[in-house]
Design an enzyme around this catalytic site. Structure first.
Site, short mmCIF file in Angstrom:
data_model
loop_
_atom_site.label_atom_id
_atom_site.label_comp_id
_atom_site.label_asym_id
_atom_site.label_seq_id
_atom_site.Cartn_x
_atom_site.Cartn_y
_atom_site.Cartn_z
N ASP A 44 0.54 -1.16 0.32
CA ASP A 44 0.02 0.03 0.33
C ASP A 44 0.99 1.24 0.26
OD1 ASP A 44 1.00 -0.50 2.51
OD2 ASP A 44 -0.85 0.62 3.54
N GLU A 45 -0.03 2.57 -0.25
CA GLU A 45 1.04 3.77 -0.18
C GLU A 45 2.48 4.28 -0.95
OE1 GLU A 45 -2.31 5.40 3.31
OE2 GLU A 45 -0.16 4.76 3.87
#
Length: 492
Positions: free
Chosen positions: A297-298
């Site tokens: 993620d991210e």
């Protein structure tokens, strides 16, 4: 019949029309002699003994005992590993299930229908309960990286998960602020990057033996541990320990803030693939369950093609180690093997990649931040937590439907539901449980109970009865104004 407040709500709960069962000094617990059943029997006897203040004997035969709690395995239940039945009459309690995991669920339900009537006397409501879960994945993601939680803290959380029939503990073990698991092939990770946390507070990490202790403790309660090492972003703890993972060759500084998206691995560095292979091979070897979470993620400063290649490489390492891959929703934008689990969290994201991933054979795990992120503030006055996904009150965590959350995803592609609690603002167990409770009970019912059997007013009445249990075990909790708690005035 006394008030019965079972959470999650069972498929069937009816009165047997009898007097309650009284747990007395003559009560025995009977179980077959198979080791896996004896383990559940000991767990149940320990529970009843602690509640009553006197030991409960475990036997293999009833032998004419006048007061019996009987645990047994049967095929006379729906085809679910966790299906169970509880039948309470004045002289006996029968707990039946298809598997030991189902018996654990039956024991938990029994705990919820026990009433303390004072002076050490315990009664069990005269009920017949038949039940099975809707989803096979019902979990909590616990962030031990931003702030570290001890083995005893994690065991307390496991007890809470078991009480609400959740069956997955997803441990977020690494992030920018700290590395929380010792890996034999990369000892510098914990030597250099485990001692800090958000705000500069103390850190910590789990040895392989401690991780095994957590895993075994969870398994005895019907819960599997899914460990996560988050790559190719959220890696400042890794690059602080191993400077060869950075383009300059120099270790990054310790990070104790809460911003995300600034750290990353680099595909073109010679050290990257050996690092990833060592880390995930070690983690898989320490994982008795079938899943390893790769994060994903991210990663805000990486070209998509590089991201996809790194996700593909890590996934291949996990599969080579005999495990299945789980990753946060961003991995849906990369080619995935069938059976990969995509964990959905950002409700504002384009749904097209998730639909395509499901059509290609991926499964989707529902963790919408606006419903299931239990580190979000309840309201603007909540002293702990964040609010980037808004405020999440109890009713928000209850009133949503996993199968229709993403348009275009077939219901059969939804593998389950997982709450999440990230620990940027949570430093101890008291703060943690104050954010989990009562919302974790709401998410648990969403994960277990079919939508046509869920009703907010009914849930609010049942959850109101659970505050006394949380007080009894010493958990801090939030008295949501959406519920009329015993002893409190109704909200005006």
């Amino acid at each position: 019949m006394q008030n019965v407040a079972v959470i999650p709500r069972p498929v069937l709960l009816e009165s047997t029309g009898d007097e309650p069962f009284v747990l007395s000094g003559t009560t025995i617990l009977v179980v077959d002699s198979a080791p896996e059943l004896v383990a559940v029997g000991v767990l149940a006897a320990d529970l009843l003994g602690r509640l009553s203040g006197r030991p409960v004997e475990v036997r293999y035969t009833e032998g004419g005992a006048p007061s019996v709690v009987r645990l047994s395995v049967t095929d006379d239940l729906p085809a679910s590993d966790e299906a169970y039945r509880v039948v309470v009459t004045p002289s006996r309690v029968d707990l039946e299930a298809r598997t030991p995991a189902g018996l654990v669920r039956a024991v938990v339900t029994l705990r919820q229908v026990i009433q303390d009537i004072g002076d050490g006397a315990l009664t069990i409501a005269p009920v017949r309960i038949e039940d099975r879960p809707r989803y096979t994945w019902r979990g909590l993601s616990l962030d031990v990286a931003r702030h570290f939680f001890t083995v005893d803290d994690v065991k307390a959380v496991i007890g809470l998960l078991a009480h609400y029939k959740l069956n997955v503990l997803h441990l977020h073990l690494t992030d920018d602020q700290g590395w929380r698991v010792h890996l034999p092939s990369r000892p510098l990770l914990t030597r250099a990057s485990a001692s800090t946390s958000v705000g500069g507070g103390p850190g910590g990490f789990y040895s392989p033996a401690q991780l095994a202790e957590i895993t075994d403790y969870a398994a005895s309660r019907g819960i599997r541990v899914v460990p996560e090492i988050d790559v190719p972003g959220h890696v400042n703890a890794a690059t602080h320990a191993y400077g060869e993972l950075t383009p300059s060759g120099e270790p990054t500084d310790v990070y104790t803030g809460i911003e995300v998206g600034f750290s990353r691995l680099h595909e073109d560095l010679p050290a990257t693939q050996p690092f990833l292979r060592d880390v995930f091979t070690d983690l898989a070897a320490m994982t008795p369950g079938e899943y390893v979470h790769i994060g994903g993620d991210e990663v805000l400063t990486m070209d998509h093609d590089e991201y996809a290649r790194l996700v593909g490489f890590v996934s291949s390492v996990v599969r080579d180690a005999g495990k299945k891959v789980v990753g946060w929703q961003e991995i849906a934008s990369t080619p995935l093997e069938p059976g990969t689990v995509v964990q959905y969290w950002d409700i504002n994201a384009d749904p097209a990649p998730f639909v395509a991933a499901a059509q290609a054979g991926a499964q989707v795990l529902m963790s919408p931040a606006s419903k299931a992120y239990l580190d979000m503030k309840y309201d603007a006055e909540t002293p702990l937590g964040l609010e980037w996904a808004g405020h999440v009150e109890l009713r928000d965590s209850y009133e949503w439907e996993p199968s229709t959350l993403i348009a275009g995803i077939p219901a059969e592609s939804v593998v389950g539901v997982e709450a999440a609690v990230f620990s940027e603002t949570l430093t101890n167990l008291t703060e943690l449980t104050s954010m989990l409770l009562p919302r974790l009970a709401a998410v648990a019912e969403v994960a277990w109970t079919a939508p046509e059997q869920r009703d907010w007013d009914d849930f609010a009445a049942r959850v109101a009865e659970h505050g006394a249990f949380w007080d009894h075990v010493g958990f801090a909790w939030y008295a949501s104004p959406q519920v009329t708690w015993p002893g409190a005035p109704a909200a005006g």
